[in-house]
Motif scaffolding. Structure first.
Motif, PDB file in Angstrom:
ATOM      1  N   ASP A  59       0.840  -1.193   0.000  1.00  0.00           N
ATOM      2  CA  ASP A  59       0.000   0.000   0.000  1.00  0.00           C
ATOM      3  C   ASP A  59       0.876   1.244   0.000  1.00  0.00           C
ATOM      4  O   ASP A  59       2.094   1.181   0.190  1.00  0.00           O
ATOM      5  CB  ASP A  59      -0.899  -0.017   1.238  1.00  0.00           C
ATOM      6  CG  ASP A  59      -2.120   0.874   1.110  1.00  0.00           C
ATOM      7  OD1 ASP A  59      -2.299   1.482   0.031  1.00  0.00           O
ATOM      8  OD2 ASP A  59      -2.899   0.961   2.073  1.00  0.00           O
ATOM      9  N   SER A  63      -0.134   2.485   5.316  1.00  0.00           N
ATOM     10  CA  SER A  63      -1.554   2.205   5.543  1.00  0.00           C
ATOM     11  C   SER A  63      -1.852   0.721   5.717  1.00  0.00           C
ATOM     12  O   SER A  63      -2.890   0.362   6.269  1.00  0.00           O
ATOM     13  CB  SER A  63      -2.384   2.757   4.374  1.00  0.00           C
ATOM     14  OG  SER A  63      -2.222   4.160   4.264  1.00  0.00           O
ATOM     15  N   SER A  64      -0.995  -0.146   5.205  1.00  0.00           N
ATOM     16  CA  SER A  64      -1.074  -1.587   5.446  1.00  0.00           C
ATOM     17  C   SER A  64      -2.275  -2.269   4.811  1.00  0.00           C
ATOM     18  O   SER A  64      -2.641  -3.372   5.206  1.00  0.00           O
ATOM     19  CB  SER A  64      -1.061  -1.888   6.964  1.00  0.00           C
ATOM     20  OG  SER A  64       0.096  -1.379   7.561  1.00  0.00           O
ATOM     21  N   ARG A  65      -2.892  -1.642   3.832  1.00  0.00           N
ATOM     22  CA  ARG A  65      -3.988  -2.314   3.130  1.00  0.00           C
ATOM     23  C   ARG A  65      -3.409  -3.289   2.106  1.00  0.00           C
ATOM     24  O   ARG A  65      -2.395  -3.031   1.481  1.00  0.00           O
ATOM     25  CB  ARG A  65      -4.880  -1.282   2.429  1.00  0.00           C
ATOM     26  CG  ARG A  65      -5.644  -0.370   3.387  1.00  0.00           C
ATOM     27  CD  ARG A  65      -6.294   0.783   2.640  1.00  0.00           C
ATOM     28  NE  ARG A  65      -5.280   1.652   2.007  1.00  0.00           N
ATOM     29  CZ  ARG A  65      -5.575   2.745   1.305  1.00  0.00           C
ATOM     30  NH1 ARG A  65      -6.845   3.085   1.114  1.00  0.00           N
ATOM     31  NH2 ARG A  65      -4.599   3.470   0.782  1.00  0.00           N
TER      32      ARG A  65
END
Length: 350
Positions: A59, A63-65
């Motif tokens: 990401d 944000s770690s999406r």
């Protein structure tokens, strides 16, 4: 509440319940999809290093999406698995359809009696091979792949710490213990530890791009990804053996010291060592003295004496047997060398 679906991921014919954990797996498939399987007493560092690299590359920002890549940790019944440091990790997914993955990663750790993986998970990996999903063995995860019959005819990478265990358990299987990881056509094997981040960087660069790999490495305070054939860091020898190998700048000499450590019982000749690191024997001797302050023969002898001294205080084997294991022709040969270096006979440590 999410719906539960049934699918048939293993060749045994059993059906396994799969829960749709979130919307990640319903979205279009990203460029990289990775599933993790944990053995008993797996190494937490290897797992977290690998996943954090994927997370940071997946990401924008932090944000770690799971956008550019996705991952999940799977296990039968989602039962918690204890890591080697004592922390329990609960898989958040059941065994998904193998076709959802580009890679399945088996993370190993401490070795104990019995198979590394249960029969159902082994069957799951075999199905993955039939569906052209690539497998990765991290740390002693390579033991699990060999046990499952999934590494036939393939050279694999083993940690220097476990190379004797591997040779004893799989005496006819080719392996290397002086590289960080080995990349084959459909298998990758890795020494473990933080080298798992290097494997992740290799996959990210291949599937997502070099910029994403660099970004993840820099956030984790690594300046660059190490190549597969870089020598594994070697432990500092016990006692007064030359220089600390980890401080040696030349990769060829670092690899040579590791080869010495791995071949104590039957020492390699200078010609063999030079050939393995791809330099002439004369150049090898010069480079070795330049980078360690010792000749190759004296350094090698010191390693073997240090190993013998350690065995004398940590085992019940006879001095003659220890002499042979440390690469000396007999007890008298060991005793002479031992007195010269340490000033005492081997028997005094008993």
């Amino acid at each position: 509440m999410t719906a539960e679906t049934l699918h048939r991921p293993v060749s045994s014919g059993q059906f396994v319940v799969r829960r749709q954990c979130d919307r990640t797996w319903k979205a279009p498939r990203p460029r990289l999809s990775v599933g993790f399987l944990l053995t008993r007493n797996f190494t937490l560092t290897a797992l977290s290093s690998f996943i954090d690299m994927l997370r940071l590359a997946a990401d924008d920002g932090d944000s770690s999406r799971q956008r550019h890549c996705r991952w999940t940790v799977m296990g039968l019944g989602r039962e918690p698995v204890r890591s080697s440091c004592g922390l329990d990790i609960a898989p958040w997914d059941d065994l998904r359809d193998v076709r959802e993955f580009d890679y399945l990663v088996v993370v190993g750790g401490l070795l104990d009696d019995g198979p590394q993986l249960d029969p159902t998970t082994q069957a799951y990996l075999r199905e993955a091979v039939r569906k052209d999903v690539r497998l990765i063995g991290v740390c002693t995860g390579v033991f699990a792949l060999v046990e499952a019959g999934l590494m036939e005819g393939r050279r694999c990478c083993v940690s220097w710490y476990h190379h004797r265990d591997f040779a004893a358990k799989f005496p006819n299987h080719p392996f290397t213990a002086d590289e960080l990881f080995v990349v084959g056509r459909d298998r990758i094997t890795c020494a473990g530890g933080t080298a798992a981040a290097d494997v992740a960087a290799y996959l990210i660069e291949r599937h997502i791009g070099a910029a994403a790999a660099r970004k993840a490495l820099h956030i984790l305070q690594n300046d660059r990804a190490r190549p597969p054939d870089q020598a594994q860091p070697q432990p500092q020898p016990l006692g007064p053996a030359a220089a600390d190998p980890s401080a040696v700048a030349d990769e060829r000499i670092r690899r040579a010291t590791l080869l010495m450590e791995q071949n104590l019982s039957v020492p390699l000749s200078l010609d063999e060592l030079a050939q393995r690191v791809q330099v002439s024997t004369r150049q090898f001797i010069r480079l070795f003295r330049m980078h360690t302050g010792a000749s190759p023969l004296s350094y090698y002898r010191q390693l073997r004496l240090n190993y013998a001294r350690w065995m004398l205080t940590h085992s019940d084997e006879s001095i003659t047997q220890i002499a042979l294991e440390a690469g000396f022709s007999d007890c008298a040969h060991l005793s002479r060398q031992f007195r010269t270096v340490f000033g005492i006979p081997p028997s005094s440590l008993r």
